[in-house]
Design an enzyme around this catalytic site. Sequence first.
Site, PDB file in Angstrom:
ATOM      1  N   ASP A  16       2.211   3.376  -1.645  1.00  0.00           N
ATOM      2  CA  ASP A  16       1.989   3.988  -0.331  1.00  0.00           C
ATOM      3  C   ASP A  16       2.808   5.268  -0.321  1.00  0.00           C
ATOM      4  OD1 ASP A  16       2.131   4.815   2.286  1.00  0.00           O
ATOM      5  OD2 ASP A  16       2.457   2.813   3.125  1.00  0.00           O
ATOM      6  N   TYR A 233      15.120  -2.927   3.053  1.00  0.00           N
ATOM      7  CA  TYR A 233      13.665  -2.920   3.129  1.00  0.00           C
ATOM      8  C   TYR A 233      13.158  -1.491   3.335  1.00  0.00           C
ATOM      9  CZ  TYR A 233       9.200  -5.149   3.573  1.00  0.00           C
ATOM     10  OH  TYR A 233       7.926  -5.563   3.341  1.00  0.00           O
ATOM     11  N   LYS A 236       6.341  -2.259   2.851  1.00  0.00           N
ATOM     12  CA  LYS A 236       5.708  -3.513   2.420  1.00  0.00           C
ATOM     13  C   LYS A 236       5.546  -3.535   0.918  1.00  0.00           C
ATOM     14  CE  LYS A 236       5.175  -4.623   6.455  1.00  0.00           C
ATOM     15  NZ  LYS A 236       5.413  -3.214   6.708  1.00  0.00           N
TER      16      LYS A 236
END
Length: 367
Positions: A16, A233, A236
Amino acid sequence: MVTSLVKTTLSVIKADVGSLVGHHIVHPNQIKVAEEELSLAKESGLIHDFVVTNCGDDLQLIMTHRKGEENSEIHGLAWNVFKKAAAVAKDLGLYAAGQDLLSDTFSGNLKGMGPGYAEIEFEERVSDPFIVFMADKTEPGAFNLPLYKIFADPFSTSGLVIDPKMHEGFSFQILDVIEDAVYELKAPEESYDILALIGTTGRYIIKRVFRKADRLISAAVSVTKLSLIAGRYVGKDDPVAIVRAQYGLPAVGEVLEPFAFPHLVAGWMRGSHYGPLMPVSQKNARCTRFDGPPRIVAFGFQIKDSKLIGPADLFDDPAFDMTRMKAQEIADYMRRHGPFMPERLGPEEMEYTTLPQVLEKLKSRRV
Ligand code: F6R
Ligand code: MG
Ligand code: MG
Protein backbone atom coordinates in the site's frame (compact mmCIF):
# COMPACT_ATOMS: atom_id res chain seq x y z
CA MET A 1 16.29 -22.13 -1.17
CA VAL A 2 16.49 -24.31 -4.31
CA THR A 3 17.03 -22.26 -7.43
CA SER A 4 17.25 -24.03 -10.74
CA LEU A 5 17.08 -22.66 -14.24
CA VAL A 6 14.31 -25.01 -15.34
CA LYS A 7 11.94 -24.16 -12.51
CA THR A 8 9.39 -21.38 -12.72
CA THR A 9 8.68 -18.97 -9.88
CA LEU A 10 5.39 -17.21 -9.25
CA SER A 11 5.92 -14.09 -7.14
CA VAL A 12 3.03 -12.06 -5.79
CA ILE A 13 4.37 -8.90 -4.19
CA LYS A 14 2.15 -6.16 -2.79
CA ALA A 15 2.27 -2.86 -0.96
CA ASP A 16 0.00 0.00 0.00
CA VAL A 17 1.87 3.06 -1.23
CA GLY A 18 -1.01 5.51 -1.19
CA SER A 19 -4.56 5.54 -2.40
CA LEU A 20 -7.49 7.48 -3.74
CA VAL A 21 -9.85 8.96 -1.20
CA GLY A 22 -8.53 7.69 2.11
CA HIS A 23 -7.62 4.00 2.20
CA HIS A 24 -9.98 3.07 -0.65
CA ILE A 25 -8.39 2.18 -4.03
CA VAL A 26 -5.12 2.37 -5.92
CA HIS A 27 -5.18 5.23 -8.48
CA PRO A 28 -5.15 4.24 -12.21
CA ASN A 29 -1.93 6.26 -12.71
CA GLN A 30 -0.20 4.07 -10.14
CA ILE A 31 -1.31 0.94 -12.01
CA LYS A 32 -0.04 2.53 -15.23
CA VAL A 33 3.40 3.31 -13.87
CA ALA A 34 3.68 -0.24 -12.46
CA GLU A 35 2.69 -1.73 -15.83
CA GLU A 36 5.26 0.41 -17.64
CA GLU A 37 8.04 -0.68 -15.28
CA LEU A 38 7.13 -4.36 -15.46
CA SER A 39 6.89 -4.20 -19.28
CA LEU A 40 10.49 -3.00 -19.35
CA ALA A 41 11.50 -5.82 -17.00
CA LYS A 42 9.73 -8.30 -19.27
CA GLU A 43 11.48 -6.92 -22.35
CA SER A 44 14.83 -7.22 -20.58
CA GLY A 45 14.07 -10.88 -19.77
CA LEU A 46 14.20 -10.43 -15.99
CA ILE A 47 10.58 -11.51 -15.67
CA HIS A 48 8.64 -13.60 -18.18
CA ASP A 49 5.14 -12.34 -17.55
CA PHE A 50 3.12 -10.15 -15.19
CA VAL A 51 -0.29 -8.87 -14.20
CA VAL A 52 -0.68 -5.64 -12.23
CA THR A 53 -3.88 -5.18 -10.27
CA ASN A 54 -5.14 -3.87 -6.96
CA CYS A 55 -7.16 -5.18 -4.09
CA GLY A 56 -8.54 -2.01 -2.58
CA ASP A 57 -5.63 0.24 -1.59
CA ASP A 58 -3.00 -2.45 -2.17
CA LEU A 59 -0.99 -2.49 -5.39
CA GLN A 60 -0.44 -6.09 -6.49
CA LEU A 61 2.40 -7.27 -8.74
CA ILE A 62 1.87 -10.83 -9.99
CA MET A 63 4.99 -12.01 -11.83
CA THR A 64 6.53 -15.15 -13.31
CA HIS A 65 10.28 -15.63 -13.75
CA ARG A 66 13.06 -18.20 -13.39
CA LYS A 67 15.08 -16.53 -10.64
CA GLY A 68 13.72 -18.44 -7.62
CA GLU A 69 12.19 -17.23 -4.36
CA GLU A 70 13.47 -14.21 -2.41
CA ASN A 71 15.60 -13.18 -5.38
CA SER A 72 17.25 -9.78 -4.98
CA GLU A 73 16.70 -8.70 -8.60
CA ILE A 74 12.98 -9.54 -8.46
CA HIS A 75 12.49 -7.96 -5.04
CA GLY A 76 14.54 -4.96 -6.14
CA LEU A 77 12.30 -4.59 -9.20
CA ALA A 78 9.17 -4.65 -7.01
CA TRP A 79 10.74 -2.14 -4.62
CA ASN A 80 11.44 0.28 -7.48
CA VAL A 81 7.91 -0.12 -8.83
CA PHE A 82 6.49 0.68 -5.39
CA LYS A 83 8.80 3.73 -5.08
CA LYS A 84 7.52 5.02 -8.45
CA ALA A 85 3.89 4.36 -7.50
CA ALA A 86 4.51 6.16 -4.19
CA ALA A 87 5.90 9.13 -6.14
CA VAL A 88 2.69 9.21 -8.21
CA ALA A 89 0.75 9.16 -4.94
CA LYS A 90 2.79 12.10 -3.64
CA ASP A 91 2.30 14.11 -6.83
CA LEU A 92 -1.46 13.60 -6.77
CA GLY A 93 -1.72 14.14 -3.03
CA LEU A 94 -3.13 10.64 -2.60
CA TYR A 95 -3.66 9.43 0.93
CA ALA A 96 -0.84 7.76 2.93
CA ALA A 97 1.69 8.02 0.08
CA GLY A 98 4.56 5.57 0.57
CA GLN A 99 2.94 4.03 3.67
CA ASP A 100 4.39 0.50 3.39
CA LEU A 101 7.90 1.51 2.33
CA LEU A 102 9.54 1.38 5.73
CA SER A 103 13.11 1.97 4.64
CA ASP A 104 14.83 4.50 2.39
CA THR A 105 17.19 2.01 0.81
CA PHE A 106 16.74 -1.48 -0.60
CA SER A 107 19.22 -4.01 0.74
CA GLY A 108 18.82 -7.33 -1.07
CA ASN A 109 15.32 -8.55 -0.33
CA LEU A 110 11.97 -7.29 0.84
CA LYS A 111 11.89 -9.14 4.18
CA GLY A 112 11.24 -6.60 6.88
CA MET A 113 10.97 -3.73 4.38
CA GLY A 114 7.16 -3.35 4.44
CA PRO A 115 5.79 -4.92 1.23
CA GLY A 116 4.25 -8.40 1.58
CA TYR A 117 5.03 -11.30 -0.69
CA ALA A 118 4.08 -14.92 -1.38
CA GLU A 119 6.27 -16.90 -3.76
CA ILE A 120 6.37 -20.45 -5.06
CA GLU A 121 9.19 -21.97 -7.10
CA PHE A 122 8.01 -25.11 -8.87
CA GLU A 123 8.47 -27.51 -11.72
CA GLU A 124 5.60 -26.88 -14.12
CA ARG A 125 3.10 -29.70 -14.42
CA VAL A 126 1.72 -30.31 -17.92
CA SER A 127 -1.16 -28.03 -17.01
CA ASP A 128 -0.73 -26.08 -13.79
CA PRO A 129 -3.66 -24.12 -12.31
CA PHE A 130 -2.85 -21.52 -9.62
CA ILE A 131 -5.10 -19.27 -7.57
CA VAL A 132 -3.77 -15.96 -6.26
CA PHE A 133 -5.75 -14.65 -3.31
CA MET A 134 -5.49 -10.96 -2.40
CA ALA A 135 -7.15 -9.50 0.70
CA ASP A 136 -7.73 -5.98 2.01
CA LYS A 137 -8.36 -4.78 5.60
CA THR A 138 -7.16 -7.94 7.27
CA GLU A 139 -4.05 -9.91 8.30
CA PRO A 140 -2.22 -13.08 7.13
CA GLY A 141 -3.89 -15.21 9.84
CA ALA A 142 -7.15 -14.68 7.90
CA PHE A 143 -5.94 -17.52 5.63
CA ASN A 144 -5.59 -20.02 8.51
CA LEU A 145 -9.21 -21.15 8.50
CA PRO A 146 -9.68 -21.50 4.73
CA LEU A 147 -6.27 -23.17 4.21
CA TYR A 148 -7.04 -25.68 6.93
CA LYS A 149 -10.37 -26.44 5.30
CA ILE A 150 -8.83 -26.71 1.82
CA PHE A 151 -6.00 -29.08 2.82
CA ALA A 152 -7.26 -30.87 5.93
CA ASP A 153 -11.05 -30.87 6.17
CA PRO A 154 -12.76 -33.65 4.18
CA PHE A 155 -16.15 -32.02 4.78
CA SER A 156 -14.89 -29.20 2.58
CA THR A 157 -12.41 -30.98 0.27
CA SER A 158 -13.85 -34.40 -0.45
CA GLY A 159 -10.77 -35.21 -2.56
CA LEU A 160 -8.89 -35.80 0.71
CA VAL A 161 -11.00 -38.91 1.10
CA ILE A 162 -11.62 -40.03 -2.47
CA ASP A 163 -8.58 -38.93 -4.53
CA PRO A 164 -5.77 -41.49 -4.05
CA LYS A 165 -3.13 -38.78 -4.75
CA MET A 166 -4.28 -36.67 -1.80
CA HIS A 167 -5.26 -39.39 0.58
CA GLU A 168 -2.02 -39.26 2.61
CA GLY A 169 -2.76 -35.64 3.48
CA PHE A 170 -0.73 -32.45 3.68
CA SER A 171 1.83 -30.88 6.00
CA PHE A 172 1.56 -27.34 7.25
CA GLN A 173 4.42 -24.98 8.07
CA ILE A 174 3.21 -22.65 10.79
CA LEU A 175 5.04 -19.47 11.79
CA ASP A 176 4.95 -18.16 15.35
CA VAL A 177 5.36 -14.44 14.64
CA ILE A 178 6.29 -13.60 18.23
CA GLU A 179 9.06 -16.21 18.67
CA ASP A 180 9.97 -16.13 14.95
CA ALA A 181 9.86 -19.97 14.96
CA VAL A 182 8.40 -22.30 12.31
CA TYR A 183 6.73 -25.65 13.07
CA GLU A 184 5.86 -28.30 10.50
CA LEU A 185 2.84 -30.40 11.42
CA LYS A 186 1.02 -33.10 9.49
CA ALA A 187 -2.67 -33.55 8.74
CA PRO A 188 -4.69 -35.61 9.39
CA GLU A 189 -2.64 -37.20 12.21
CA GLU A 190 -1.70 -33.95 14.00
CA SER A 191 -4.77 -31.93 13.14
CA TYR A 192 -5.69 -31.18 16.75
CA ASP A 193 -2.18 -29.77 17.32
CA ILE A 194 -2.45 -27.74 14.12
CA LEU A 195 -5.78 -26.32 15.22
CA ALA A 196 -4.47 -25.63 18.74
CA LEU A 197 -1.98 -23.24 17.11
CA ILE A 198 -3.73 -21.72 14.11
CA GLY A 199 -6.90 -20.80 15.99
CA THR A 200 -4.77 -17.96 17.40
CA THR A 201 -4.75 -16.12 14.10
CA GLY A 202 -2.76 -13.09 15.26
CA ARG A 203 0.24 -15.19 16.30
CA TYR A 204 0.41 -18.58 14.53
CA ILE A 205 0.14 -18.24 10.78
CA ILE A 206 0.13 -20.93 8.11
CA LYS A 207 3.10 -20.08 5.93
CA ARG A 208 3.35 -22.97 3.47
CA VAL A 209 1.55 -26.23 2.70
CA PHE A 210 3.12 -29.34 1.12
CA ARG A 211 1.57 -32.55 -0.20
CA LYS A 212 2.88 -35.25 2.11
CA ALA A 213 3.30 -38.00 -0.48
CA ASP A 214 5.96 -36.10 -2.48
CA ARG A 215 6.41 -32.70 -0.73
CA LEU A 216 4.86 -30.92 -3.69
CA ILE A 217 4.58 -27.27 -2.70
CA SER A 218 0.84 -26.55 -2.63
CA ALA A 219 0.35 -23.15 -1.00
CA ALA A 220 2.23 -20.10 0.30
CA VAL A 221 1.08 -17.07 2.32
CA SER A 222 2.67 -13.64 2.82
CA VAL A 223 3.51 -13.76 6.50
CA THR A 224 4.86 -10.26 6.94
CA LYS A 225 3.65 -8.63 10.14
CA LEU A 226 4.10 -4.93 9.59
CA SER A 227 3.31 -4.28 13.24
CA LEU A 228 6.24 -6.39 14.42
CA ILE A 229 8.63 -5.22 11.71
CA ALA A 230 8.27 -1.61 12.51
CA GLY A 231 8.00 -2.15 16.26
CA ARG A 232 4.75 -0.30 16.10
CA TYR A 233 1.71 -0.66 13.88
CA VAL A 234 2.19 1.13 10.56
CA GLY A 235 -0.64 -0.29 8.47
CA LYS A 236 -2.54 -3.46 7.70
CA ASP A 237 -0.77 -6.58 6.63
CA ASP A 238 -3.39 -7.07 3.92
CA PRO A 239 -2.10 -10.51 2.92
CA VAL A 240 -1.78 -12.46 -0.32
CA ALA A 241 -1.65 -16.23 -0.80
CA ILE A 242 -0.94 -18.62 -3.65
CA VAL A 243 -2.73 -21.98 -3.84
CA ARG A 244 -2.13 -24.67 -6.49
CA ALA A 245 -5.03 -26.78 -7.67
CA GLN A 246 -6.14 -29.94 -9.50
CA TYR A 247 -4.57 -33.23 -10.48
CA GLY A 248 -3.84 -34.64 -7.05
CA LEU A 249 -4.39 -31.30 -5.29
CA PRO A 250 -7.72 -29.80 -4.21
CA ALA A 251 -9.83 -28.88 -7.25
CA VAL A 252 -10.36 -25.17 -8.00
CA GLY A 253 -13.87 -25.51 -6.56
CA GLU A 254 -12.51 -27.18 -3.42
CA VAL A 255 -10.02 -24.34 -3.01
CA LEU A 256 -12.83 -21.76 -3.28
CA GLU A 257 -15.39 -23.62 -1.17
CA PRO A 258 -14.22 -22.43 2.30
CA PHE A 259 -14.72 -18.79 1.18
CA ALA A 260 -18.46 -19.43 0.93
CA PHE A 261 -18.36 -18.96 4.72
CA PRO A 262 -17.59 -15.27 5.47
CA HIS A 263 -15.57 -15.94 8.62
CA LEU A 264 -14.63 -13.16 11.02
CA VAL A 265 -11.15 -11.72 10.57
CA ALA A 266 -9.17 -8.98 12.31
CA GLY A 267 -8.35 -5.73 10.53
CA TRP A 268 -11.54 -3.80 9.85
CA MET A 269 -11.54 -0.03 10.58
CA ARG A 270 -8.28 1.26 12.05
CA GLY A 271 -6.95 -2.31 12.14
CA SER A 272 -8.86 -2.62 15.38
CA HIS A 273 -12.10 -4.45 14.59
CA TYR A 274 -13.36 -7.85 13.51
CA GLY A 275 -15.41 -8.14 10.35
CA PRO A 276 -16.57 -10.85 7.94
CA LEU A 277 -14.25 -11.65 5.02
CA MET A 278 -16.35 -10.95 1.92
CA PRO A 279 -15.33 -12.66 -1.37
CA VAL A 280 -15.71 -10.20 -4.28
CA SER A 281 -14.77 -9.63 -7.90
CA GLN A 282 -11.71 -7.44 -8.39
CA LYS A 283 -13.83 -4.44 -9.37
CA ASN A 284 -15.68 -4.71 -6.07
CA ALA A 285 -12.54 -4.82 -3.95
CA ARG A 286 -13.23 -1.29 -2.76
CA CYS A 287 -13.86 -0.92 0.94
CA THR A 288 -16.43 1.68 1.93
CA ARG A 289 -18.65 0.86 4.88
CA PHE A 290 -16.65 1.55 8.04
CA ASP A 291 -13.61 1.14 5.72
CA GLY A 292 -14.74 -2.39 4.96
CA PRO A 293 -15.97 -4.98 5.38
CA PRO A 294 -12.70 -6.85 4.67
CA ARG A 295 -12.53 -8.20 1.10
CA ILE A 296 -10.89 -11.03 -0.73
CA VAL A 297 -10.30 -11.45 -4.46
CA ALA A 298 -9.26 -14.69 -6.21
CA PHE A 299 -7.44 -14.57 -9.56
CA GLY A 300 -7.03 -17.92 -11.31
CA PHE A 301 -4.16 -18.56 -13.75
CA GLN A 302 -2.81 -21.43 -15.78
CA ILE A 303 0.97 -21.17 -15.85
CA LYS A 304 2.65 -22.46 -18.99
CA ASP A 305 6.32 -21.97 -19.93
CA SER A 306 6.56 -19.28 -17.27
CA LYS A 307 3.63 -17.35 -18.82
CA LEU A 308 0.48 -16.32 -16.96
CA ILE A 309 -2.64 -17.43 -18.81
CA GLY A 310 -5.49 -15.47 -17.24
CA PRO A 311 -6.64 -14.05 -14.89
CA ALA A 312 -10.05 -15.58 -14.30
CA ASP A 313 -11.81 -13.47 -11.66
CA LEU A 314 -13.12 -16.39 -9.62
CA PHE A 315 -15.40 -14.69 -7.09
CA ASP A 316 -17.15 -12.81 -9.90
CA ASP A 317 -19.92 -15.38 -9.69
CA PRO A 318 -23.54 -15.33 -8.43
CA ALA A 319 -22.67 -18.56 -6.58
CA PHE A 320 -21.09 -16.25 -3.97
CA ASP A 321 -24.05 -13.84 -3.78
CA MET A 322 -25.47 -15.51 -0.70
CA THR A 323 -22.07 -15.35 1.00
CA ARG A 324 -21.92 -11.63 0.26
CA MET A 325 -25.42 -11.11 1.67
CA LYS A 326 -24.50 -13.13 4.75
CA ALA A 327 -21.30 -11.06 5.12
CA GLN A 328 -23.37 -7.88 5.15
CA GLU A 329 -25.73 -9.29 7.72
CA ILE A 330 -22.76 -10.25 9.91
CA ALA A 331 -21.20 -6.81 9.33
CA ASP A 332 -24.40 -5.22 10.58
CA TYR A 333 -24.57 -7.44 13.63
CA MET A 334 -20.93 -6.84 14.55
CA ARG A 335 -21.22 -3.05 14.05
CA ARG A 336 -24.04 -2.89 16.59
CA HIS A 337 -21.43 -3.61 19.29
CA GLY A 338 -19.74 -0.29 18.47
CA PRO A 339 -16.56 0.08 20.55
CA PHE A 340 -17.21 -3.09 22.56
CA MET A 341 -15.37 -6.38 22.18
CA PRO A 342 -15.70 -8.69 20.32
CA GLU A 343 -16.38 -6.18 17.49
CA ARG A 344 -13.34 -4.25 18.70
CA LEU A 345 -10.13 -6.29 18.96
CA GLY A 346 -8.50 -7.09 22.29
CA PRO A 347 -6.19 -4.34 23.60
CA GLU A 348 -2.96 -6.13 22.64
CA GLU A 349 -3.92 -6.28 18.96
CA MET A 350 -5.40 -2.86 18.31
CA GLU A 351 -3.70 -0.55 15.87
CA TYR A 352 -5.15 2.53 17.56
CA THR A 353 -5.59 2.92 21.29
CA THR A 354 -5.97 5.69 23.83
CA LEU A 355 -5.93 3.34 26.81
CA PRO A 356 -2.47 4.32 28.17
CA GLN A 357 -3.37 8.05 28.10
CA VAL A 358 -6.75 7.43 29.66
CA LEU A 359 -5.21 5.33 32.44
CA GLU A 360 -2.50 7.93 33.03
CA LYS A 361 -5.07 10.70 33.30
CA LEU A 362 -7.17 8.66 35.70
CA LYS A 363 -4.28 7.83 38.07
CA SER A 364 -5.13 10.76 40.33
CA ARG A 365 -8.83 9.98 40.17
CA ARG A 366 -8.81 6.63 41.95
CA VAL A 367 -11.45 6.51 44.65
C1 F6R B 1 -6.20 1.45 6.52
C2 F6R B 1 -7.51 1.26 7.11
C3 F6R B 1 -8.32 2.35 7.65
C4 F6R B 1 -7.60 3.36 8.52
C5 F6R B 1 -8.56 4.48 8.92
C6 F6R B 1 -7.88 5.60 9.68
O1 F6R B 1 -5.86 0.39 5.67
O2 F6R B 1 -7.99 0.19 7.13
O3 F6R B 1 -9.43 1.84 8.33
O4 F6R B 1 -7.05 2.74 9.65
O5 F6R B 1 -9.14 5.03 7.76
O6 F6R B 1 -6.81 6.08 8.93
P1 F6R B 1 -5.94 7.35 9.31
O7 F6R B 1 -5.39 7.13 10.70
O8 F6R B 1 -4.88 7.34 8.26
O9 F6R B 1 -6.83 8.55 9.26
MG1 MG C 1 -4.13 2.37 2.87
MG1 MG D 1 -5.08 -2.29 2.23
